[in-house]
Design an enzyme around this catalytic site. Sequence first.
Site, PDB file in Angstrom:
ATOM      1  N   HIS A 184      16.615  33.132   5.773  1.00 26.60           N
ATOM      2  CA  HIS A 184      17.357  33.853   4.734  1.00 26.60           C
ATOM      3  C   HIS A 184      17.002  35.342   4.861  1.00 26.60           C
ATOM      4  O   HIS A 184      16.292  35.894   4.028  1.00 26.60           O
ATOM      5  CB  HIS A 184      16.942  33.295   3.362  1.00 26.60           C
ATOM      6  CG  HIS A 184      17.828  33.687   2.237  1.00 26.60           C
ATOM      7  ND1 HIS A 184      18.782  34.683   2.324  1.00 26.60           N
ATOM      8  CD2 HIS A 184      17.897  33.225   0.960  1.00 26.60           C
ATOM      9  CE1 HIS A 184      19.391  34.808   1.152  1.00 26.60           C
ATOM     10  NE2 HIS A 184      18.875  33.926   0.319  1.00 26.60           N
ATOM     11  N   LYS A 231      38.948  20.333   4.556  1.00 24.64           N
ATOM     12  CA  LYS A 231      39.997  19.667   5.344  1.00 24.64           C
ATOM     13  C   LYS A 231      39.515  19.380   6.765  1.00 24.64           C
ATOM     14  O   LYS A 231      40.263  18.884   7.587  1.00 24.64           O
ATOM     15  CB  LYS A 231      41.230  20.563   5.427  1.00 24.64           C
ATOM     16  CG  LYS A 231      41.866  20.888   4.098  1.00 24.64           C
ATOM     17  CD  LYS A 231      43.101  21.759   4.340  1.00 24.64           C
ATOM     18  CE  LYS A 231      43.683  22.248   3.032  1.00 24.64           C
ATOM     19  NZ  LYS A 231      44.660  23.336   3.261  1.00 24.64           N
ATOM     20  N   ARG A 286      22.717  34.714  -7.093  1.00 23.54           N
ATOM     21  CA  ARG A 286      22.206  36.047  -6.780  1.00 23.54           C
ATOM     22  C   ARG A 286      22.735  36.613  -5.479  1.00 23.54           C
ATOM     23  O   ARG A 286      23.191  37.736  -5.424  1.00 23.54           O
ATOM     24  CB  ARG A 286      20.685  35.967  -6.577  1.00 23.54           C
ATOM     25  CG  ARG A 286      19.863  36.795  -7.453  1.00 23.54           C
ATOM     26  CD  ARG A 286      18.585  36.023  -7.658  1.00 23.54           C
ATOM     27  NE  ARG A 286      18.891  34.608  -7.694  1.00 23.54           N
ATOM     28  CZ  ARG A 286      19.239  33.979  -8.799  1.00 23.54           C
ATOM     29  NH1 ARG A 286      19.322  34.597  -9.927  1.00 23.54           N
ATOM     30  NH2 ARG A 286      19.516  32.689  -8.780  1.00 23.54           N
ATOM     31  N   THR A 287      22.633  35.816  -4.431  1.00 25.09           N
ATOM     32  CA  THR A 287      22.953  36.375  -3.124  1.00 25.09           C
ATOM     33  C   THR A 287      24.423  36.789  -3.078  1.00 25.09           C
ATOM     34  O   THR A 287      24.759  37.894  -2.658  1.00 25.09           O
ATOM     35  CB  THR A 287      22.616  35.353  -2.019  1.00 25.09           C
ATOM     36  OG1 THR A 287      21.252  34.976  -2.182  1.00 25.09           O
ATOM     37  CG2 THR A 287      22.803  35.938  -0.642  1.00 25.09           C
ATOM     38  N   ARG A 331      26.912  31.741   3.930  1.00 27.80           N
ATOM     39  CA  ARG A 331      25.818  30.813   3.624  1.00 27.80           C
ATOM     40  C   ARG A 331      26.299  29.418   3.962  1.00 27.80           C
ATOM     41  O   ARG A 331      27.450  29.060   3.665  1.00 27.80           O
ATOM     42  CB  ARG A 331      25.453  30.899   2.144  1.00 27.80           C
ATOM     43  CG  ARG A 331      24.553  29.754   1.710  1.00 27.80           C
ATOM     44  CD  ARG A 331      24.023  29.952   0.330  1.00 27.80           C
ATOM     45  NE  ARG A 331      23.027  31.015   0.307  1.00 27.80           N
ATOM     46  CZ  ARG A 331      22.209  31.233  -0.729  1.00 27.80           C
ATOM     47  NH1 ARG A 331      22.280  30.477  -1.800  1.00 27.80           N
ATOM     48  NH2 ARG A 331      21.313  32.193  -0.688  1.00 27.80           N
TER      49      ARG A 331
HETATM   50  C1  NCD Z   1      16.869  31.336  -2.486  1.00 26.62           C
HETATM   51  C2  NCD Z   1      17.676  30.579  -1.449  1.00 26.62           C
HETATM   52  O1  NCD Z   1      18.896  30.468  -1.593  1.00 26.62           O
HETATM   53  O2  NCD Z   1      17.078  30.138  -0.499  1.00 26.62           O
HETATM   54  N1  NCD Z   1      17.662  31.935  -3.450  1.00 26.62           N
HETATM   55  C3  NCD Z   1      18.167  33.188  -3.236  1.00 26.62           C
HETATM   56  O3  NCD Z   1      18.907  33.420  -2.319  1.00 26.62           O
HETATM   57  N2  NCD Z   1      17.761  34.161  -4.051  1.00 26.62           N
HETATM   58  C4  NCD Z   1      15.787  30.540  -3.065  1.00 26.62           C
HETATM   59  C5  NCD Z   1      16.123  29.222  -3.682  1.00 26.62           C
HETATM   60  O4  NCD Z   1      17.262  28.781  -3.685  1.00 26.62           O
HETATM   61  O5  NCD Z   1      15.185  28.615  -4.183  1.00 26.62           O
END
Ligand code: NCD
Length: 306
Positions: free
Chosen positions: A132, A83, A54-55, A104
């Site tokens: 997040h 590496k 999703r993100t 991320r």
């Molecule tokens: C969340 C995350 O990555 O922390 N997901 C997201 O970004 N929508 C929640 C999860 O992974 O459970």
Amino acid sequence: MGELRHLINITDLSVKELDHLMTVADDIIAHPEKYQDACAHKKLATLFFEPSTRTRLSFTAAMMELGGNVLGFASADTSSSKKGESVSDTIIMAGCYADIIAMRHPKEGAPVVGAVKSSVPIINAGDGGHFHPTQTLTDLMTIHRKKGEIGNFTVGLCGDLKYGRTVHSLIEALLRYKGIKYYLIAPEELRLPGYIREMLDEAGVEWHEVESLDEAIPELDILYMTRIQQERFPSWEEYEKLKDSFILTRAMLKPAKEDMIIMHPLPRVNEIDVDVDDDPRACYFYQALMGKYIRMALILYLLGIK
Ligand code: NCD
């Protein structure tokens, strides 16, 4: 050039700035055509050292709908970190190719390290079990659209409150709004970390820790379900023991308020029965959609595009 801004923690944005982002996102929803070339010739780098669906997709869709381009990688395995390259070097390098970076990383604090030498805005798209902030923007936007106001409600946060970074960022954000009561619904092993419980105490808000979802449900205006974060558990046995701690079913919703909303950052594993999806209170897929619009607003803001 304006001042270089990053989004590492949700509190990097003031309440006024959050309001501004939601107003812009509302306008994008109402008039998408006004924004379709807003980021023409701009590039977003998505540097994902940890898996995401999703993100990453919503950042990509957001930039595309603004007329910009996207480059990047979707796992540490396909980047030079394999590496042995440092996060800082990867970020400096990406800044040579892109105007803004969404990253991320499995390690808490990695985006802070990345931001130190970055020449372009860095957006933290999740760092370990820490924060997040763009999921929180998504959550706030959903609450704003569904409830009309952020404040004066009772929220239940359920599931993995220990490792769930979305919950940590969301609480930090909500603490800046008025009239919110909290139910923290988790097994003892997955309680909210002490430093966030202290924040709740310091803010002087009403909060309750309970171990049963049924007990809390009738009180709630918002139920925020979360996944048990298997990848952050010290052992598989530990995870097995707790993985099905809470499963929301249609029957359990009987005593819930008619206008309660059910949120979930997704991905879901078992914690919401698919039967619940047809209930008008379920809004987790709507929430995913809101993630695109609010990220569009954020990209425009950090790039200083009016
Ligand atoms: C969340 C995350 O990555 O922390 N997901 C997201 O970004 N929508 C929640 C999860 O992974 O459970």
